[in-house]
Design a protein around this motif. Structure first.
Motif, PDB file in Angstrom:
ATOM      1  N   VAL A  51     -23.420  11.738 -14.757  1.00  0.00           N
ATOM      2  CA  VAL A  51     -24.500  12.657 -14.047  1.00  0.00           C
ATOM      3  C   VAL A  51     -24.194  13.869 -13.662  1.00  0.00           C
ATOM      4  O   VAL A  51     -24.528  14.923 -14.428  1.00  0.00           O
ATOM      5  CB  VAL A  51     -25.400  11.941 -12.869  1.00  0.00           C
ATOM      6  N   ARG A  52     -23.018  13.783 -12.877  1.00  0.00           N
ATOM      7  CA  ARG A  52     -22.101  15.050 -12.479  1.00  0.00           C
ATOM      8  C   ARG A  52     -21.947  16.011 -13.865  1.00  0.00           C
ATOM      9  O   ARG A  52     -22.213  17.112 -13.895  1.00  0.00           O
ATOM     10  CB  ARG A  52     -20.930  14.968 -11.535  1.00  0.00           C
TER      11      ARG A  52
ATOM     12  N   PHE B  25     -34.468  15.242  -6.867  1.00  0.00           N
ATOM     13  CA  PHE B  25     -34.336  13.994  -7.351  1.00  0.00           C
ATOM     14  C   PHE B  25     -32.889  13.365  -6.701  1.00  0.00           C
ATOM     15  O   PHE B  25     -31.897  13.227  -7.006  1.00  0.00           O
ATOM     16  CB  PHE B  25     -33.789  14.127  -8.892  1.00  0.00           C
ATOM     17  N   PRO B  26     -33.302  12.878  -5.428  1.00  0.00           N
ATOM     18  CA  PRO B  26     -32.373  12.173  -4.500  1.00  0.00           C
ATOM     19  C   PRO B  26     -31.490  11.142  -5.340  1.00  0.00           C
ATOM     20  O   PRO B  26     -30.428  10.853  -5.024  1.00  0.00           O
ATOM     21  CB  PRO B  26     -33.021  11.626  -3.367  1.00  0.00           C
ATOM     22  N   ARG B  27     -32.323  10.294  -6.193  1.00  0.00           N
ATOM     23  CA  ARG B  27     -31.681   9.290  -6.741  1.00  0.00           C
ATOM     24  C   ARG B  27     -30.572   9.725  -7.926  1.00  0.00           C
ATOM     25  O   ARG B  27     -29.747   9.005  -7.905  1.00  0.00           O
ATOM     26  CB  ARG B  27     -32.725   8.699  -7.710  1.00  0.00           C
ATOM     27  N   LEU B  28     -30.468  10.723  -8.311  1.00  0.00           N
ATOM     28  CA  LEU B  28     -29.397  11.353  -9.021  1.00  0.00           C
ATOM     29  C   LEU B  28     -28.217  11.605  -8.454  1.00  0.00           C
ATOM     30  O   LEU B  28     -27.011  11.393  -8.723  1.00  0.00           O
ATOM     31  CB  LEU B  28     -29.725  12.694  -9.608  1.00  0.00           C
ATOM     32  N   LYS B  29     -28.311  12.048  -6.965  1.00  0.00           N
ATOM     33  CA  LYS B  29     -27.114  12.238  -6.171  1.00  0.00           C
ATOM     34  C   LYS B  29     -26.575  10.776  -5.875  1.00  0.00           C
ATOM     35  O   LYS B  29     -25.335  10.741  -5.814  1.00  0.00           O
ATOM     36  CB  LYS B  29     -27.555  12.932  -4.693  1.00  0.00           C
ATOM     37  N   GLU B  30     -27.239   9.979  -5.587  1.00  0.00           N
ATOM     38  CA  GLU B  30     -26.910   8.477  -5.518  1.00  0.00           C
ATOM     39  C   GLU B  30     -26.160   7.811  -6.726  1.00  0.00           C
ATOM     40  O   GLU B  30     -25.184   7.112  -6.599  1.00  0.00           O
ATOM     41  CB  GLU B  30     -28.034   7.292  -5.287  1.00  0.00           C
ATOM     42  N   ARG B  31     -26.258   8.381  -7.714  1.00  0.00           N
ATOM     43  CA  ARG B  31     -25.813   8.216  -9.355  1.00  0.00           C
ATOM     44  C   ARG B  31     -25.080   9.038  -9.751  1.00  0.00           C
ATOM     45  O   ARG B  31     -24.804   8.919 -11.017  1.00  0.00           O
ATOM     46  CB  ARG B  31     -26.762   7.581 -10.125  1.00  0.00           C
ATOM     47  N   ILE B  32     -24.380  10.069  -8.954  1.00  0.00           N
ATOM     48  CA  ILE B  32     -23.804  11.158  -9.446  1.00  0.00           C
ATOM     49  C   ILE B  32     -22.387  10.744 -10.331  1.00  0.00           C
ATOM     50  O   ILE B  32     -22.177  11.388 -11.303  1.00  0.00           O
ATOM     51  CB  ILE B  32     -23.378  12.131  -8.293  1.00  0.00           C
ATOM     52  N   SER B  33     -21.700   9.577 -10.053  1.00  0.00           N
ATOM     53  CA  SER B  33     -20.708   9.218 -11.058  1.00  0.00           C
ATOM     54  C   SER B  33     -20.940   8.118 -11.787  1.00  0.00           C
ATOM     55  O   SER B  33     -20.211   7.668 -12.787  1.00  0.00           O
ATOM     56  CB  SER B  33     -19.408   8.607 -10.097  1.00  0.00           C
TER      57      SER B  33
END
Length: 243
Positions: free
Chosen positions: A100-101, A128-136
């Motif tokens: 994601v990053r 999209f807070p979910r993207l931050k949770e899945r950043i890696s």
């Protein structure tokens, strides 16, 4: 009555073709700063081709495309993006083996302003807070809804003045479609002008200011979103079923 401002994006009699096949015939449309404008039509009407032509991915062989006061129809896609036009492509087109990053970083690859880039990344994570949770996490392992979030987020890290969106509801469950369109309204409220191509005409018109209808590469209707929603023959004549 006050004089209307010039459109930020203006297509004047734009035609385009794929080899001998004519895809667009003298398409004229305009998008003003702050608007959501939708471009509707059945399959193969020329909607995606219109977006690709605006971005220089398909060359216009006639007509003019003016963005923010400058003609762009002869510029490269990279030059156009650097001026503030970005697209969320159909089917998302993410780099599945990248995180994601890394996908978000690709959206910002023409920019040098690191602090401003980080501010835009933070804005994406606010949407999209979910993207931050899945950043890696690798993009290819995300759900369809999360991938659409990432595709929109990647486009926003380019800091667009105008965001082109190609079928953002495609392949999504109805509850996710509603969430995506709520996000589109929020992005617009944050100051991004939007030109939206969408098969789901009813939902698109429900959030748009104005709309255009394409049929076999030509604009056949143009009106306010409210008027198009109330048009008695819009569905049967031009779109198939209104979803």
């Amino acid at each position: 009555m006050t004089e209307q401002q010039a459109p930020i994006l203006d297509l004047a009699s734009v035609s385009a073709a794929y080899g001998p096949v004519r895809a667009l015939e003298e398409v004229s449309l305009e998008v003003r700063t702050g608007e959501i404008v939708c471009l509707l039509g059945s399959n193969a009407a020329g909607k995606s081709t219109t977006l690709r032509t605006i971005l220089g991915m398909t060359r216009a062989h006639a007509g003019e495309i003016v963005f923010d006061g400058e003609r762009i129809e002869r510029l490269s896609t990279q030059e156009i993006v650097s001026r503030g036009l970005t697209m969320v492509p159909e089917n998302r087109r993410l780099f599945g083996k990248m995180t994601v990053r890394e996908n978000l970083a690709i959206g910002a690859n023409l920019r040098k302003d690191k602090a401003a880039i980080q501010a835009d990344v933070d804005r994406v994570f606010g949407l999209f807070p979910r993207l931050k949770e899945r950043i890696s996490q690798k993009a290819g392992t995300l759900s369809g809804g999360e991938q659409q979030m990432l595709a929109i987020g990647r486009a926003l890290t380019a800091s667009p003045k105008v965001l082109l969106m190609d079928e953002p509801s495609m392949g999504l469950a109805p509850i996710l479609v509603e969430q995506v369109f709520d996000t589109i309204k929020e992005i617009n409220a944050q100051g991004v002008t939007i030109l939206l191509v969408e098969q789901n005409a009813h939902v698109a018109l429900s959030i748009a200011d104005r709309g255009y209808v394409l049929q076999t590469g030509r604009i056949v209707l143009a009106d306010t979103a409210k008027a198009l929603l109330e048009h008695p023959n819009l569905s049967d004549a031009y779109l198939g079923e209104l979803e």
